[in-house]
Design a protein around this motif. Sequence first.
Motif, PDB file in Angstrom:
ATOM      1  N   ARG A  77       1.301  -1.090   0.445  1.00 17.26           N
ATOM      2  CA  ARG A  77      -0.249  -0.878  -0.958  1.00 17.26           C
ATOM      3  C   ARG A  77      -0.174  -2.371  -1.804  1.00 17.26           C
ATOM      4  NH1 ARG A  77       4.132  -0.081  -6.409  1.00 17.26           N
ATOM      5  NH2 ARG A  77       3.495  -2.007  -7.702  1.00 17.26           N
ATOM      6  N   ALA A  78       0.107  -3.379  -1.185  1.00 15.05           N
ATOM      7  CA  ALA A  78       0.673  -4.489  -1.857  1.00 15.05           C
ATOM      8  C   ALA A  78      -0.475  -5.047  -0.969  1.00 15.05           C
ATOM      9  CB  ALA A  78       1.616  -5.652  -0.780  1.00 15.05           C
ATOM     10  N   GLY A  81      -3.380  -3.412  -2.736  1.00 18.83           N
ATOM     11  CA  GLY A  81      -3.670  -3.859  -4.108  1.00 18.83           C
ATOM     12  C   GLY A  81      -3.966  -2.555  -5.716  1.00 18.83           C
ATOM     13  N   TYR A  82      -3.263  -1.236  -4.908  1.00 17.23           N
ATOM     14  CA  TYR A  82      -3.170  -0.059  -5.397  1.00 17.23           C
ATOM     15  C   TYR A  82      -1.716   0.149  -5.264  1.00 17.23           C
ATOM     16  CZ  TYR A  82      -8.071   0.824  -4.718  1.00 17.23           C
ATOM     17  OH  TYR A  82     -10.043   0.602  -4.754  1.00 17.23           O
ATOM     18  N   VAL A  83      -1.185   1.544  -5.871  1.00 19.71           N
ATOM     19  CA  VAL A  83      -0.242   2.033  -6.054  1.00 19.71           C
ATOM     20  C   VAL A  83      -1.309   3.225  -7.117  1.00 19.71           C
ATOM     21  CG1 VAL A  83       0.203   1.377  -9.083  1.00 19.71           C
ATOM     22  CG2 VAL A  83       1.685   2.436  -7.137  1.00 19.71           C
ATOM     23  N   PRO A 133       4.172  -1.347 -11.308  1.00 14.90           N
ATOM     24  CA  PRO A 133       2.791  -2.111 -10.115  1.00 14.90           C
ATOM     25  C   PRO A 133       2.460  -3.670 -11.799  1.00 14.90           C
ATOM     26  CG  PRO A 133       2.360   0.138 -11.550  1.00 14.90           C
ATOM     27  CD  PRO A 133       4.172  -0.094 -12.057  1.00 14.90           C
ATOM     28  N   ASP A 136      -1.878  -7.140 -11.730  1.00 16.66           N
ATOM     29  CA  ASP A 136      -3.330  -7.733 -11.017  1.00 16.66           C
ATOM     30  C   ASP A 136      -3.434  -6.438  -9.518  1.00 16.66           C
ATOM     31  OD1 ASP A 136      -0.856  -7.602  -9.904  1.00 16.66           O
ATOM     32  OD2 ASP A 136      -2.077  -9.603  -8.163  1.00 16.66           O
ATOM     33  N   GLU A 137      -2.297  -5.076 -10.154  1.00  8.69           N
ATOM     34  CA  GLU A 137      -2.892  -4.275  -9.453  1.00  8.69           C
ATOM     35  C   GLU A 137      -3.782  -3.048  -9.735  1.00  8.69           C
ATOM     36  OE1 GLU A 137       0.471  -2.528  -6.789  1.00  8.69           O
ATOM     37  OE2 GLU A 137       1.409  -3.536  -8.036  1.00  8.69           O
ATOM     38  N   THR A 138      -3.953  -2.109  -9.188  1.00  7.56           N
ATOM     39  CA  THR A 138      -5.683  -1.442  -9.873  1.00  7.56           C
ATOM     40  C   THR A 138      -3.997  -0.028  -9.597  1.00  7.56           C
ATOM     41  OG1 THR A 138      -7.073  -1.786  -8.621  1.00  7.56           O
ATOM     42  CG2 THR A 138      -7.119   0.242  -9.301  1.00  7.56           C
TER      43      THR A 138
END
Length: 176
Positions: A77-78, A81-83, A133, A136-138
């Motif tokens: 995930r890190a 960059g998505y959750v 989240p 900065d994550e999508t």
Amino acid sequence: MRAFSRAIITLSVARQSSAFTPISRLASKTSTSFYNHNTRMTHRFMSSGGMTEPPQITQIGKDGLQEIIEDIEYSSRAEAGYVVIDVRNVDEIAYTGKLSECVETLPLPVIAQMGAFNMEPEDFEASFGFEKPGLDETIVFTCKAGIRSMHAGQLAGMAGYQNIVNYSGGAMDWFQ
């Protein structure tokens, strides 16, 4: 018979009001007290965060979600960059199964009632079992058909998230 007709009309009105309406459109509607009330609440809530326009919510289809899930599964995930968050109720997910093991479950009513995206990271993780989240994550939202996930995207946007994606096909498309 008369009470039955009223129930149908009430249900019809309630269903129409729960349909997705972009926040920007709510602000322009002033003809009824329903819209006036929601506009005031939305305006007050959004003003407190300094936002004037809600962020754009990007729409993706099955292929787009498949790529995102593969990216998370093959890295993390890190790194990706998505959750991905499924906002269906737990019983719905139990019926169809999860889209993937990397997809988190957070039902829309819980998001709304608990103000999930406004919680402190430690409280969020303790309450929902996964890391909150980061801004900065999508965040990619999914549901059964793409409607509840749009609502979740709006709530995330009002909490300050800018990178929001909606899988418009939902579980109906995914498990087809």
